[in-house]
Enzyme design. Structure first.
Site, PDB file in Angstrom:
ATOM      1  N   THR A   1      -8.348   8.660   9.321  1.00 18.37           N
ATOM      2  CA  THR A   1      -8.166   7.598   8.501  1.00 18.37           C
ATOM      3  C   THR A   1      -7.822   6.450   9.360  1.00 18.37           C
ATOM      4  O   THR A   1      -7.087   5.305   9.058  1.00 18.37           O
ATOM      5  CB  THR A   1      -6.639   8.109   7.679  1.00 18.37           C
ATOM      6  OG1 THR A   1      -5.665   8.073   8.479  1.00 18.37           O
ATOM      7  CG2 THR A   1      -7.002   9.122   6.654  1.00 18.37           C
TER       8      THR A   1
ATOM      9  N   GLY B   1      -8.054   3.055  10.712  1.00 18.74           N
ATOM     10  CA  GLY B   1      -8.422   1.667  10.447  1.00 18.74           C
ATOM     11  C   GLY B   1      -8.589   1.583   8.626  1.00 18.74           C
ATOM     12  O   GLY B   1      -9.081   0.794   8.164  1.00 18.74           O
ATOM     13  N   THR B   2      -7.799   2.438   7.997  1.00 23.43           N
ATOM     14  CA  THR B   2      -7.986   2.414   6.647  1.00 23.43           C
ATOM     15  C   THR B   2      -7.402   1.050   5.963  1.00 23.43           C
ATOM     16  O   THR B   2      -7.937   0.486   5.410  1.00 23.43           O
ATOM     17  CB  THR B   2      -7.145   3.674   5.856  1.00 23.43           C
ATOM     18  OG1 THR B   2      -7.595   4.790   6.699  1.00 23.43           O
ATOM     19  CG2 THR B   2      -7.198   3.586   4.520  1.00 23.43           C
ATOM     20  N   GLY B   3      -6.287   0.712   6.435  1.00 22.52           N
ATOM     21  CA  GLY B   3      -5.502  -0.559   6.200  1.00 22.52           C
ATOM     22  C   GLY B   3      -6.401  -1.891   6.300  1.00 22.52           C
ATOM     23  O   GLY B   3      -6.512  -2.668   5.549  1.00 22.52           O
ATOM     24  N   CYS B   4      -6.951  -1.969   7.584  1.00 22.02           N
ATOM     25  CA  CYS B   4      -8.116  -3.019   8.039  1.00 22.02           C
ATOM     26  C   CYS B   4      -9.223  -3.013   6.948  1.00 22.02           C
ATOM     27  O   CYS B   4      -9.877  -4.094   6.695  1.00 22.02           O
ATOM     28  CB  CYS B   4      -8.490  -2.967   9.231  1.00 22.02           C
ATOM     29  SG  CYS B   4      -7.139  -2.634  10.440  1.00 22.02           S
TER      30      CYS B   4
ATOM     31  N   LYS C   1       0.766  -1.253   0.063  1.00 22.24           N
ATOM     32  CA  LYS C   1      -0.008   0.022  -0.048  1.00 22.24           C
ATOM     33  C   LYS C   1       0.824   1.216  -0.045  1.00 22.24           C
ATOM     34  O   LYS C   1       1.658   1.515   1.094  1.00 22.24           O
ATOM     35  CB  LYS C   1      -1.092  -0.098   1.185  1.00 22.24           C
ATOM     36  CG  LYS C   1      -1.868  -1.048   1.099  1.00 22.24           C
ATOM     37  CD  LYS C   1      -2.504  -1.310   2.318  1.00 22.24           C
ATOM     38  CE  LYS C   1      -2.043  -1.692   3.478  1.00 22.24           C
ATOM     39  NZ  LYS C   1      -2.578  -2.173   4.782  1.00 22.24           N
TER      40      LYS C   1
END
Length: 198
Positions: free
Chosen positions: A143, A145-148, A112
């Site tokens: 932002t 929790g964006t990756g989760c 990412k």
């Protein structure tokens, strides 16, 4: 995991942060036992702020036993740096990192690129095949929790029967919309609006 796999077999599995070596080993054991499919593993090892979130022995177990079972892993730049052993600043660095990581974790790798110097593009390295997913920086401080969310959305799309590239594209479109919705909830870095499109 026994209850889940023996009752309603999941079409996809998403793995996020795991606390210790013992839990990682048990998850890996059960995924093999039940021949789980469409596994999306988010190697939550380093926070966005750069703090290590996992002990060294747990990280080694994650790399050796759990991540190789995944259909795709979704490290952020800091996590990809831990996995490859060098700094990632450019898109060329992403390709080199994915190639290096794939030598010890032989699965598809989505790096990412939200914190790259000149772009927010993500790189999918799929066993030597390269796909770029373009992304625009969105001015939204919330932002958390964006990756989760991204890895969960990829798993949801795989469960719906889409191929990996389509699943990532749909997930990236979804998270872009969630960021653009600009939910501002609470103090600090707040969550995304996961229901912006309902």
């Amino acid at each position: 995991m026994d209850c889940i796999f023996q009752d309603i077999y999941p079409d996809a599995v998403k793995i996020g942060m795991v606390a210790n070596k013992e839990i990682i080993e048990m998850i890996a054991h059960k995924l093999v036992e039940y021949k789980a499919k469409n596994i999306v593993a988010d190697p939550v090892m380093v926070s966005t702020a750069g703090s290590r979130l996992m002990e060294e022995d747990a990280a080694n177990t994650l790399i050796e036993k759990l991540l190789p079972l995944a259909t795709v892993i979704t490290p952020n730049l800091a996590e990809a740096e831990v996995l490859c052993g060098f700094a990632i600043k450019t898109k060329e660095d992403c390709i080199k990192a994915a190639q290096t990581i794939s030598q010890k974790i032989p699965t598809a790798i989505l790096i990412k690129g939200g914190h790259l110097e000149d772009t927010a593009d993500d790189l999918l390295w799929d066993h030597g095949e390269i796909h770029w997913f373009e992304g625009n920086r969105i001015d939204n401080p919330n932002t958390h929790g964006t990756g989760c969310t991204l890895s969960s959305a990829i798993a949801s799309n795989l469960a719906a029967g889409h191929d990996l590239v389509t699943s990532i594209k749909n997930a990236k479109d979804y998270i872009t919309g969630a960021l653009k919705a600009n939910l501002d909830l609470g103090k600090g870095s707040g969550p995304l609006n996961h229901m912006y499109n309902l």
